[in-house]
Scaffold this motif. Structure first.
Motif, PDB file in Angstrom:
ATOM      1  N   ASP A  81      73.766  38.469  66.638  1.00 25.42           N
ATOM      2  CA  ASP A  81      75.190  38.717  66.888  1.00 25.42           C
ATOM      3  C   ASP A  81      75.553  38.521  68.366  1.00 25.42           C
ATOM      4  OD1 ASP A  81      74.055  40.923  68.053  1.00 25.42           O
ATOM      5  OD2 ASP A  81      75.185  42.412  66.912  1.00 25.42           O
ATOM      6  N   GLY A  82      74.599  38.079  69.152  1.00 28.40           N
ATOM      7  CA  GLY A  82      74.899  37.785  70.550  1.00 28.40           C
ATOM      8  C   GLY A  82      74.761  38.976  71.487  1.00 28.40           C
ATOM      9  N   VAL A  83      74.397  40.136  70.905  1.00 26.60           N
ATOM     10  CA  VAL A  83      74.207  41.344  71.702  1.00 26.60           C
ATOM     11  C   VAL A  83      72.798  41.879  71.426  1.00 26.60           C
ATOM     12  CG1 VAL A  83      75.074  43.682  72.163  1.00 26.60           C
ATOM     13  CG2 VAL A  83      76.673  41.891  71.492  1.00 26.60           C
ATOM     14  N   GLY A  84      72.107  42.292  72.466  1.00 32.57           N
ATOM     15  CA  GLY A  84      70.755  42.826  72.300  1.00 32.57           C
ATOM     16  C   GLY A  84      70.745  44.106  71.477  1.00 32.57           C
ATOM     17  N   ASP A  85      69.577  44.502  70.970  1.00 32.94           N
ATOM     18  CA  ASP A  85      69.497  45.687  70.113  1.00 32.94           C
ATOM     19  C   ASP A  85      68.110  46.320  70.177  1.00 32.94           C
ATOM     20  OD1 ASP A  85      67.997  43.903  68.470  1.00 32.94           O
ATOM     21  OD2 ASP A  85      69.893  43.131  67.685  1.00 32.94           O
ATOM     22  N   ILE A  86      67.966  47.428  69.448  1.00 31.21           N
ATOM     23  CA  ILE A  86      66.711  48.191  69.525  1.00 31.21           C
ATOM     24  C   ILE A  86      65.548  47.417  68.909  1.00 31.21           C
ATOM     25  CG2 ILE A  86      65.552  50.273  68.688  1.00 31.21           C
ATOM     26  CD1 ILE A  86      68.159  51.774  69.151  1.00 31.21           C
ATOM     27  N   LYS A  87      65.792  46.769  67.782  1.00 30.60           N
ATOM     28  CA  LYS A  87      64.729  45.946  67.191  1.00 30.60           C
ATOM     29  C   LYS A  87      64.265  44.880  68.175  1.00 30.60           C
ATOM     30  CE  LYS A  87      64.442  46.111  62.282  1.00 30.60           C
ATOM     31  NZ  LYS A  87      65.617  46.538  61.494  1.00 30.60           N
ATOM     32  N   GLN A  91      60.494  44.042  69.543  1.00 29.75           N
ATOM     33  CA  GLN A  91      59.855  42.718  69.542  1.00 29.75           C
ATOM     34  C   GLN A  91      59.256  42.366  70.902  1.00 29.75           C
ATOM     35  OE1 GLN A  91      62.910  39.962  68.307  1.00 29.75           O
ATOM     36  NE2 GLN A  91      63.063  40.865  66.267  1.00 29.75           N
ATOM     37  N   ARG A  92      59.826  42.937  71.947  1.00 26.74           N
ATOM     38  CA  ARG A  92      59.393  42.543  73.293  1.00 26.74           C
ATOM     39  C   ARG A  92      58.491  43.568  73.974  1.00 26.74           C
ATOM     40  NH1 ARG A  92      59.919  37.108  73.782  1.00 26.74           N
ATOM     41  NH2 ARG A  92      62.029  36.414  73.252  1.00 26.74           N
ATOM     42  N   LEU A  93      57.986  44.527  73.237  1.00 27.51           N
ATOM     43  CA  LEU A  93      57.155  45.551  73.887  1.00 27.51           C
ATOM     44  C   LEU A  93      55.917  44.956  74.560  1.00 27.51           C
ATOM     45  CD1 LEU A  93      57.328  48.591  71.430  1.00 27.51           C
ATOM     46  CD2 LEU A  93      58.203  48.496  73.777  1.00 27.51           C
ATOM     47  N   ASP A  94      55.385  43.880  73.982  1.00 27.57           N
ATOM     48  CA  ASP A  94      54.178  43.311  74.582  1.00 27.57           C
ATOM     49  C   ASP A  94      54.436  42.712  75.967  1.00 27.57           C
ATOM     50  OD1 ASP A  94      52.437  44.149  72.683  1.00 27.57           O
ATOM     51  OD2 ASP A  94      52.614  42.340  71.447  1.00 27.57           O
ATOM     52  N   LEU A 140      60.847  52.430  67.510  1.00 29.13           N
ATOM     53  CA  LEU A 140      60.639  52.007  68.903  1.00 29.13           C
ATOM     54  C   LEU A 140      59.753  53.006  69.648  1.00 29.13           C
ATOM     55  CD1 LEU A 140      61.174  50.416  71.533  1.00 29.13           C
ATOM     56  CD2 LEU A 140      63.336  51.646  71.754  1.00 29.13           C
ATOM     57  N   VAL A 141      60.069  54.286  69.488  1.00 31.33           N
ATOM     58  CA  VAL A 141      59.301  55.305  70.208  1.00 31.33           C
ATOM     59  C   VAL A 141      57.837  55.285  69.743  1.00 31.33           C
ATOM     60  CG1 VAL A 141      59.042  57.775  70.638  1.00 31.33           C
ATOM     61  CG2 VAL A 141      61.320  56.750  70.616  1.00 31.33           C
ATOM     62  N   THR A 142      57.650  55.220  68.411  1.00 32.34           N
ATOM     63  CA  THR A 142      56.284  55.227  67.888  1.00 32.34           C
ATOM     64  C   THR A 142      55.496  54.025  68.400  1.00 32.34           C
ATOM     65  OG1 THR A 142      57.207  56.213  65.907  1.00 32.34           O
ATOM     66  CG2 THR A 142      54.955  55.408  65.751  1.00 32.34           C
ATOM     67  N   ARG A 143      56.115  52.858  68.308  1.00 30.41           N
ATOM     68  CA  ARG A 143      55.412  51.635  68.718  1.00 30.41           C
ATOM     69  C   ARG A 143      55.137  51.639  70.215  1.00 30.41           C
ATOM     70  NH1 ARG A 143      55.863  46.523  66.276  1.00 30.41           N
ATOM     71  NH2 ARG A 143      57.035  46.655  64.344  1.00 30.41           N
ATOM     72  N   ALA A 144      56.112  52.102  70.989  1.00 25.93           N
ATOM     73  CA  ALA A 144      55.915  52.142  72.441  1.00 25.93           C
ATOM     74  C   ALA A 144      54.761  53.078  72.770  1.00 25.93           C
ATOM     75  CB  ALA A 144      57.197  52.585  73.139  1.00 25.93           C
ATOM     76  N   VAL A 253      61.081  61.624  72.660  1.00 27.84           N
ATOM     77  CA  VAL A 253      61.280  60.912  73.927  1.00 27.84           C
ATOM     78  C   VAL A 253      60.514  61.659  75.023  1.00 27.84           C
ATOM     79  CG1 VAL A 253      63.550  60.059  73.224  1.00 27.84           C
ATOM     80  CG2 VAL A 253      63.393  62.105  74.665  1.00 27.84           C
ATOM     81  N   ASP A 254      60.170  60.928  76.075  1.00 29.67           N
ATOM     82  CA  ASP A 254      59.332  61.493  77.136  1.00 29.67           C
ATOM     83  C   ASP A 254      60.147  61.999  78.315  1.00 29.67           C
ATOM     84  OD1 ASP A 254      56.589  60.712  76.042  1.00 29.67           O
ATOM     85  OD2 ASP A 254      57.727  58.852  75.923  1.00 29.67           O
ATOM     86  N   GLY A 255      61.455  61.949  78.184  1.00 30.10           N
ATOM     87  CA  GLY A 255      62.283  62.466  79.261  1.00 30.10           C
ATOM     88  C   GLY A 255      63.634  61.785  79.277  1.00 30.10           C
ATOM     89  N   PHE A 256      64.391  62.103  80.315  1.00 28.40           N
ATOM     90  CA  PHE A 256      65.769  61.617  80.404  1.00 28.40           C
ATOM     91  C   PHE A 256      66.055  61.074  81.784  1.00 28.40           C
ATOM     92  CE2 PHE A 256      65.597  64.922  77.246  1.00 28.40           C
ATOM     93  CZ  PHE A 256      66.283  64.368  76.179  1.00 28.40           C
ATOM     94  N   ARG A 257      66.956  60.115  81.790  1.00 25.03           N
ATOM     95  CA  ARG A 257      67.534  59.674  83.043  1.00 25.03           C
ATOM     96  C   ARG A 257      68.979  60.149  82.962  1.00 25.03           C
ATOM     97  NH1 ARG A 257      72.171  56.500  84.119  1.00 25.03           N
ATOM     98  NH2 ARG A 257      71.961  55.592  86.158  1.00 25.03           N
ATOM     99  N   ILE A 258      69.363  61.037  83.856  1.00 21.04           N
ATOM    100  CA  ILE A 258      70.679  61.648  83.754  1.00 21.04           C
ATOM    101  C   ILE A 258      71.684  60.864  84.572  1.00 21.04           C
ATOM    102  CG2 ILE A 258      71.995  63.768  83.992  1.00 21.04           C
ATOM    103  CD1 ILE A 258      69.286  65.214  83.755  1.00 21.04           C
ATOM    104  N   ASP A 259      72.652  60.339  83.837  1.00 23.62           N
ATOM    105  CA  ASP A 259      73.646  59.456  84.425  1.00 23.62           C
ATOM    106  C   ASP A 259      74.658  60.244  85.240  1.00 23.62           C
ATOM    107  OD1 ASP A 259      75.094  56.898  84.570  1.00 23.62           O
ATOM    108  OD2 ASP A 259      76.597  57.951  83.391  1.00 23.62           O
ATOM    109  N   ALA A 260      75.115  59.630  86.325  1.00 24.21           N
ATOM    110  CA  ALA A 260      76.241  60.150  87.103  1.00 24.21           C
ATOM    111  C   ALA A 260      76.119  61.641  87.400  1.00 24.21           C
ATOM    112  CB  ALA A 260      77.554  59.854  86.366  1.00 24.21           C
ATOM    113  N   VAL A 261      74.903  62.090  87.658  1.00 26.17           N
ATOM    114  CA  VAL A 261      74.663  63.520  87.803  1.00 26.17           C
ATOM    115  C   VAL A 261      75.451  64.115  88.979  1.00 26.17           C
ATOM    116  CG1 VAL A 261      72.549  63.230  89.160  1.00 26.17           C
ATOM    117  CG2 VAL A 261      72.838  65.259  87.812  1.00 26.17           C
TER     118      VAL A 261
END
Ligand SMILES: *[C@@H]1O[C@H](CO)[C@@H](O)[C@H](O)[C@H]1NC(C)=O
Ligand SMILES: *[C@@H]1O[C@H](CO)[C@@H](O)[C@H](O)[C@H]1NC(C)=O
Ligand SMILES: *[C@@H]1O[C@H](CO)[C@@H](O)[C@H](O)[C@H]1NC(C)=O
Ligand SMILES: *[C@@H]1O[C@H](CO)[C@@H](O)[C@H](O)[C@H]1NC(C)=O
Ligand SMILES: *[C@@H]1O[C@H](CO)[C@@H](O)[C@H](O)[C@H]1NC(C)=O
Ligand SMILES: *[C@@H]1O[C@H](CO)[C@@H](O)[C@H](O)[C@H]1NC(C)=O
Ligand SMILES: *[C@@H]1O[C@H](CO)[C@@H](O)[C@H](O)[C@H]1NC(C)=O
Ligand SMILES: CC(=O)N[C@H]1CO[C@H](CO)[C@@H](O)[C@@H]1O
Length: 607
Positions: A81-87, A91-94, A140-144, A253-261
């Motif tokens: 669809d022209g936009v990246g996604d979780i799948k 695919q690119r974890l390697d 994604l989390v499991t595979r990562a 998840v292993d943690g968070f990046r907190i936006d605009a803190v």
């Protein structure tokens, strides 16, 4: 040197995925050796690879790793669809394994009307259909994790989308939700109209207050009018946000990046808190007012962050896994590091240090040295420094500094003390796309960019990842990608650089990622060596191991003598180098006459 080579080849061997048993045995043996060394206080040198001998060290996983930022719209499109996604990310974890990246931070993929491309969240606990669904995320989390990669998600607590059900209830004044946002009647003029209570302005231009007809009041928004700020002083909102954190923690998840803190809380009393003019230099209209303490870096933010830190620690206490907290902290006055450093005491492991994310050709060698030095000197005792070259909000470093310098900048990033963050594409030296060639998408660019598109549109640094010279750089099968693929993808892409028989940006990156797993880099001392108008050099060392890193930021070849203090050696062996040099691995070099072509760098083991 023998030990040196051993570590390198073990790293290579392991990266091919064949060595878990060998590694396990190795870890056990090493752990035993380390125990002995610790107990006897012997000066035996312990080779350094992937060892987590004690709980305390395993708590520090994020100190040795590279953080890699994925902007999901632009990483990999799996459904055309022209936009990246979780799948696509799956695919690119390697690719990340190849780079020895230990942590991925994924920009928002939550349900959103996409006014700010996902930083306007309308449901914090679900995946936007554009990116997939929760099952995809779990996979994604499991595979990562299987591949040894930690997953950090973006948490955007400052504001929601105006489409969020909380905002809908709040504007209707529904009792349970009426205080979820920051409402103010404003000031009634004699002719009956209302004006905002104060002079606060939005980061993306215009007043920070918008009138809501339903509620008959103004609401505050630090960014777009479609991004109303949450009232984090409300206990109900605090509970909601902690529930969001729990939701994702329960998804492993292993943690968070907190936006605009820095914009989490505003001064309590909006009606008495006009912001004064700012006296520092600025081209951004937003920074013409002094926000510190009022709408930025308010002192009460600390209490909220500490509360979240406690929540993360509760999870650690349950399962022994440390959760990472990264905070998007910054100060209006970029040289005032004390402001950013406060976030350490408030529970952040990594308050982002963006002082290299703004360098341009006007800031090379001495200027970079100055920034690194001031920052490291400001570091509170025992805290982990960090460096960042770019993000989805700033022009790409290869464009700011010149693409020939891209590899040397990665060398800088990966050999400085602390935790480095790489923005996707930096490993191949990706540049900005030309914003004159397509329709602008970025809301900040649309609102502020009429005068200076290059300065305000963030589209240029968000173009699709360049995987190969296939159709659309192998990012997507679509005719139309959401932003165009950079036209240089035919010559600048992952596949080509990986397969090249001579050194390339990605190969140099990978090598540096291996090299920085040696103790001198993650636990060694740091000292500047020769600095000239164009050359920046420094030494990383632990007992028995010493490395010289020398980079030429200029535009001419340089030849310099690095043999004095702190190098204290006349010769050494090449450990890593950028692509346009005459170096090779293990080459013997004369430190008294080390030559560097322009924009290039080399790492030499001198002891
Ligand atoms: C591990 O850390 C805890 C607290 O942070 C400390 O009390 C303990 O002594 C440490 N253990 C080792 C083996 O360093
Ligand atoms: C978010 O989405 C989930 C799943 O669709 C739903 O159960 C939940 O109620 C939504 N939350 C809000 C606040 O809309
Ligand atoms: C998520 O999408 C996948 C297809 O990508 C589908 O197989 C799966 O059933 C979906 N999960 C949910 C919970 O909808
Ligand atoms: C009311 O007065 C203000 C300030 O003088 C003016 O800007 C505004 O247009 C007036 N509104 C109406 C409806 O007359
Ligand atoms: C805010 O300040 C105004 C003006 O001084 C005052 O009238 C009002 O009571 C204050 N509100 C609060 C909540 O302190
Ligand atoms: C910025 O911070 C530095 C260091 O604290 C200080 O010397 C300087 O005066 C500040 N500049 C402004 C404009 O506040
Ligand atoms: C190296 O690690 C030791 C033990 O964890 C620590 O005390 C020391 O401060 C570290 N040194 C540097 C330069 O990181
Ligand atoms: C660095 C960063 O992530 N900034 C984000 C802060 O929030 C605004 C508003 O949603 C985003 O546009 C920025 O990208």
């Amino acid at each position: 040197m023998a030990q040196d080579k051993g570590a390198g080849s073990l790293a290579k061997f392991c990266s091919s995925g064949r060595c878990s048993l060998v590694l396990l045995l190795g870890v056990l043996v090493l752990a035993a050796v380390i125990v002995v060394v610790t107990l006897t206080g012997s000066s035996l040198r312990v080779p350094v690879v992937y060892v987590s001998p004690s709980r305390n060290v395993s708590r520090d996983w994020w100190k040795k790793s590279i953080v890699y930022q994925i902007y999901p719209r632009s990483f990999q499109d799996s459904d055309g669809d022209g936009v990246g996604d979780i799948k696509g990310i799956i695919q690119r974890l390697d690719h990340l394994v190849y780079l020895h990246v230990g942590i991925i931070w994924i920009s928002p993929f939550y349900v959103s009307p996409m006014k700010d491309f996902g930083y306007d969240v309308s449901n914090y606990t679900d995946v936007d259909p554009l990116f997939g669904n929760l099952t995809d995320f779990e996979e994604l989390v499991t595979r990562a994790h299987t591949k040894g990669i930690k997953v950090i998600v973006d948490f955007v607590p400052n504001h929601t989308s105006d489409r969020h059900s909380w905002f809908q209830l709040s504007r209707q004044g529904v009792d349970t939700h009426k205080d979820y946002y920051i409402w103010d009647k404003g000031v009634r003029l004699e002719n009956g109209t209302f004006v905002p209570p104060n002079n606060w302005i939005a980061s993306f231009g215009g007043p920070a207050w918008s009138w809501d007809d339903t509620r008959q009041a103004f609401y505050y928004h630090a960014y777009l009018p479609e991004q109303p700020d949450l009232n984090i002083r409300s206990p109900a909102v605090q509970k909601e946000l902690k529930d969001v954190l729990r939701f994702w923690l329960n998804k492993e998840v292993d943690g968070f990046r907190i936006d605009a803190v820095v914009k989490l809380l505003e001064a309590r009393n909006t009606s008495i808190s006009n912001e004064p003019l700012y006296t520092g230099d600025t081209v951004n209209p937003y920074f013409r007012l002094k926000h510190t303490g009022i709408t930025m870096n308010n002192e009460d933010i600390g209490d909220v962050l500490k509360d979240w830190r406690n929540l993360l620690d509760e999870y650690e206490n349950k399962d022994g896994k440390y959760r990472l907290m990264i905070a998007e902290a910054y100060s209006q006055n970029a040289s005032d590091y004390a402001v950013v450093n406060m976030y350490y005491d408030w529970g952040a492991d990594i308050p982002f240090n963006s002082n290299l994310a703004t360098i341009t050709r006007a800031c090379v060698s001495r200027c970079i040295r100055d920034r690194v030095e001031k920052y490291l000197n400001s570091m509170p005792r025992g805290r982990q420094p960090n460096f960042v070259l770019g993000s989805h909000d700033v022009s790409r470093v290869a464009t700011r500094m010149g693409s020939r310098h891209a590899s040397a900048l990665n060398m800088l990033l990966l050999t400085l003390p602390g935790t480095p963050t790489t923005y996707y594409g930096e490993e191949i030296g990706m540049s900005d796309i030309d914003s004159n060639l397509f329709e602008m998408q970025d809301p900040r660019g649309r609102r502020l960019g009429r005068v200076n598109i290059v300065l305000f549109s963030r589209d240029p640094e968000r173009s699709p990842m360049q995987w190969s010279s296939a159709w659309k750089g192998d990012f997507s099968q679509s005719m139309n990608t959401w932003l165009p693929v950079n036209r240089d993808f035919l010559t600048h892409n992952v596949k080509m650089q990986k397969e090249s028989s001579t050194m390339t940006t990605i190969q140099s990156y990978r090598r540096l990622a291996e090299v920085r797993q040696r103790r001198a880099f993650y636990n060694g001392t740091f000292q500047f060596s020769v600095t000239t108008d164009t050359i920046l050099s420094y030494v990383r060392a632990v007992r028995g191991e010493k490395y010289l890193i020398a980079i030429n930021f200029g535009f001419d070849e340089s030849l310099a003598d690095f043999s004095g203090k702190p190098v204290d050696s006349n010769s050494g062996k090449v450990v890593a180098f950028t692509e346009d040099t005459q170096y090779e691995y293990d080459m013997d070099v004369d430190i008294r006459r080390l030559s560097l072509p322009w924009g290039q760098g080399v790492v030499v083991r001198v002891q």
